[in-house]
Design a protein around this motif. Structure first.
Motif, PDB file in Angstrom:
ATOM      1  N   SER A 141       0.818  -1.214   0.000  1.00  0.00           N
ATOM      2  CA  SER A 141       0.000   0.000   0.000  1.00  0.00           C
ATOM      3  C   SER A 141       0.852   1.264   0.000  1.00  0.00           C
ATOM      4  N   VAL A 142       2.005   1.215  -0.638  1.00  0.00           N
ATOM      5  CA  VAL A 142       2.879   2.383  -0.697  1.00  0.00           C
ATOM      6  C   VAL A 142       2.202   3.487  -1.497  1.00  0.00           C
ATOM      7  N   ARG A 143       2.082   4.654  -0.888  1.00  0.00           N
ATOM      8  CA  ARG A 143       1.488   5.800  -1.578  1.00  0.00           C
ATOM      9  C   ARG A 143       2.509   6.427  -2.510  1.00  0.00           C
ATOM     10  N   ARG A 144       2.008   7.022  -3.571  1.00  0.00           N
ATOM     11  CA  ARG A 144       2.877   7.683  -4.542  1.00  0.00           C
ATOM     12  C   ARG A 144       3.758   8.734  -3.867  1.00  0.00           C
ATOM     13  N   SER A 145       3.211   9.434  -2.866  1.00  0.00           N
ATOM     14  CA  SER A 145       3.969  10.476  -2.185  1.00  0.00           C
ATOM     15  C   SER A 145       5.125   9.918  -1.358  1.00  0.00           C
ATOM     16  N   GLU A 146       5.102   8.629  -1.054  1.00  0.00           N
ATOM     17  CA  GLU A 146       6.178   8.010  -0.289  1.00  0.00           C
ATOM     18  C   GLU A 146       7.352   7.603  -1.170  1.00  0.00           C
ATOM     19  N   ARG A 147       7.134   7.581  -2.437  1.00  0.00           N
ATOM     20  CA  ARG A 147       8.181   7.134  -3.357  1.00  0.00           C
ATOM     21  C   ARG A 147       9.197   8.242  -3.592  1.00  0.00           C
ATOM     22  N   LEU A 148      10.409   7.866  -3.888  1.00  0.00           N
ATOM     23  CA  LEU A 148      11.479   8.806  -4.172  1.00  0.00           C
ATOM     24  C   LEU A 148      11.315   9.319  -5.592  1.00  0.00           C
ATOM     25  N   ALA A 149      10.792  10.515  -5.727  1.00  0.00           N
ATOM     26  CA  ALA A 149      10.631  11.177  -7.030  1.00  0.00           C
ATOM     27  C   ALA A 149       9.873  10.322  -8.038  1.00  0.00           C
ATOM     28  N   GLY A 150       8.841   9.634  -7.587  1.00  0.00           N
ATOM     29  CA  GLY A 150       8.016   8.843  -8.485  1.00  0.00           C
ATOM     30  C   GLY A 150       8.639   7.517  -8.901  1.00  0.00           C
ATOM     31  N   THR A 151       9.769   7.163  -8.315  1.00  0.00           N
ATOM     32  CA  THR A 151      10.423   5.893  -8.640  1.00  0.00           C
ATOM     33  C   THR A 151       9.860   4.780  -7.763  1.00  0.00           C
ATOM     34  N   PRO A 152      10.213   3.547  -8.027  1.00  0.00           N
ATOM     35  CA  PRO A 152       9.759   2.458  -7.166  1.00  0.00           C
ATOM     36  C   PRO A 152      10.654   2.273  -5.933  1.00  0.00           C
ATOM     37  N   ILE A 153      11.292   3.347  -5.485  1.00  0.00           N
ATOM     38  CA  ILE A 153      12.186   3.308  -4.331  1.00  0.00           C
ATOM     39  C   ILE A 153      11.509   4.007  -3.151  1.00  0.00           C
ATOM     40  N   VAL A 154      11.535   3.361  -1.991  1.00  0.00           N
ATOM     41  CA  VAL A 154      10.891   3.892  -0.785  1.00  0.00           C
ATOM     42  C   VAL A 154      11.868   3.768   0.375  1.00  0.00           C
ATOM     43  N   ARG A 155      11.906   4.806   1.205  1.00  0.00           N
ATOM     44  CA  ARG A 155      12.721   4.719   2.424  1.00  0.00           C
ATOM     45  C   ARG A 155      11.798   4.499   3.606  1.00  0.00           C
ATOM     46  N   ARG A 156      12.057   3.462   4.362  1.00  0.00           N
ATOM     47  CA  ARG A 156      11.331   3.162   5.588  1.00  0.00           C
ATOM     48  C   ARG A 156      12.366   3.016   6.688  1.00  0.00           C
ATOM     49  N   GLY A 157      12.314   3.903   7.661  1.00  0.00           N
ATOM     50  CA  GLY A 157      13.318   3.868   8.719  1.00  0.00           C
ATOM     51  C   GLY A 157      14.686   4.164   8.134  1.00  0.00           C
ATOM     52  N   ALA A 158      15.628   3.315   8.400  1.00  0.00           N
ATOM     53  CA  ALA A 158      16.990   3.518   7.907  1.00  0.00           C
ATOM     54  C   ALA A 158      17.285   2.712   6.646  1.00  0.00           C
ATOM     55  N   HIS A 159      16.243   2.138   6.041  1.00  0.00           N
ATOM     56  CA  HIS A 159      16.457   1.244   4.900  1.00  0.00           C
ATOM     57  C   HIS A 159      15.738   1.729   3.648  1.00  0.00           C
ATOM     58  N   TRP A 160      16.381   1.499   2.514  1.00  0.00           N
ATOM     59  CA  TRP A 160      15.783   1.752   1.215  1.00  0.00           C
ATOM     60  C   TRP A 160      15.226   0.437   0.682  1.00  0.00           C
ATOM     61  N   TRP A 161      14.037   0.503   0.084  1.00  0.00           N
ATOM     62  CA  TRP A 161      13.377  -0.664  -0.491  1.00  0.00           C
ATOM     63  C   TRP A 161      13.006  -0.379  -1.933  1.00  0.00           C
ATOM     64  N   MET A 162      13.141  -1.371  -2.783  1.00  0.00           N
ATOM     65  CA  MET A 162      12.632  -1.307  -4.148  1.00  0.00           C
ATOM     66  C   MET A 162      11.307  -2.054  -4.132  1.00  0.00           C
ATOM     67  N   VAL A 163      10.253  -1.396  -4.609  1.00  0.00           N
ATOM     68  CA  VAL A 163       8.897  -1.920  -4.493  1.00  0.00           C
ATOM     69  C   VAL A 163       8.307  -2.148  -5.878  1.00  0.00           C
ATOM     70  N   SER A 164       7.682  -3.301  -6.057  1.00  0.00           N
ATOM     71  CA  SER A 164       6.963  -3.580  -7.306  1.00  0.00           C
ATOM     72  C   SER A 164       5.726  -4.388  -6.970  1.00  0.00           C
ATOM     73  N   LEU A 165       4.904  -4.619  -7.956  1.00  0.00           N
ATOM     74  CA  LEU A 165       3.706  -5.422  -7.732  1.00  0.00           C
ATOM     75  C   LEU A 165       4.041  -6.862  -7.362  1.00  0.00           C
ATOM     76  N   SER A 166       5.197  -7.329  -7.798  1.00  0.00           N
ATOM     77  CA  SER A 166       5.568  -8.718  -7.518  1.00  0.00           C
ATOM     78  C   SER A 166       6.306  -8.889  -6.191  1.00  0.00           C
ATOM     79  N   GLY A 167       6.631  -7.797  -5.519  1.00  0.00           N
ATOM     80  CA  GLY A 167       7.290  -7.914  -4.228  1.00  0.00           C
ATOM     81  C   GLY A 167       8.215  -6.757  -3.934  1.00  0.00           C
ATOM     82  N   THR A 168       8.968  -6.898  -2.863  1.00  0.00           N
ATOM     83  CA  THR A 168       9.903  -5.856  -2.453  1.00  0.00           C
ATOM     84  C   THR A 168      11.291  -6.439  -2.295  1.00  0.00           C
ATOM     85  N   LEU A 169      12.275  -5.566  -2.402  1.00  0.00           N
ATOM     86  CA  LEU A 169      13.657  -5.977  -2.270  1.00  0.00           C
ATOM     87  C   LEU A 169      14.384  -4.924  -1.450  1.00  0.00           C
ATOM     88  N   LEU A 170      15.028  -5.350  -0.387  1.00  0.00           N
ATOM     89  CA  LEU A 170      15.809  -4.452   0.447  1.00  0.00           C
ATOM     90  C   LEU A 170      17.090  -4.091  -0.288  1.00  0.00           C
TER      91      LEU A 170
END
Length: 78
Positions: A10-39
């Motif tokens: 449920s990652v909101r568009r506003s949480e993404r880094l400049a519209g990319t599939p990259i999200v920062r949660r806490g001290a970690h960056w995650w790559m997010v896609s419909l098929s899953g996430t990758l730290l």
């Protein structure tokens, strides 16, 4: 049987880094896609993400400052 969705689903568009599939949660960056996430764990890659995010934040602040100066009433010239 229903499966609960991970919080990343449920990652909101506003949480993404400049519209990319990259999200920062806490001290970690995650790559997010419909098929899953990758730290993201590569220090060189995450360092670049940190610098990019800092540059974007600085640019946003500069734009906000410019907009603030444009909306202030101008003094009338005598």
């Amino acid at each position: 049987m229903s499966h609960s969705q991970p919080p990343w689903a449920s990652v909101r568009r506003s949480e993404r880094l400049a519209g990319t599939p990259i999200v920062r949660r806490g001290a970690h960056w995650w790559m997010v896609s419909l098929s899953g996430t990758l730290l993201a764990t590569d220090p060189a890659f995450t360092g670049e993400l940190d610098r990019f995010a800092a540059d974007l934040a600085a640019a946003d602040q500069a734009v906000a400052a410019l907009r603030a100066t444009r909306t202030k009433p101008r003094k009338a010239r005598s």
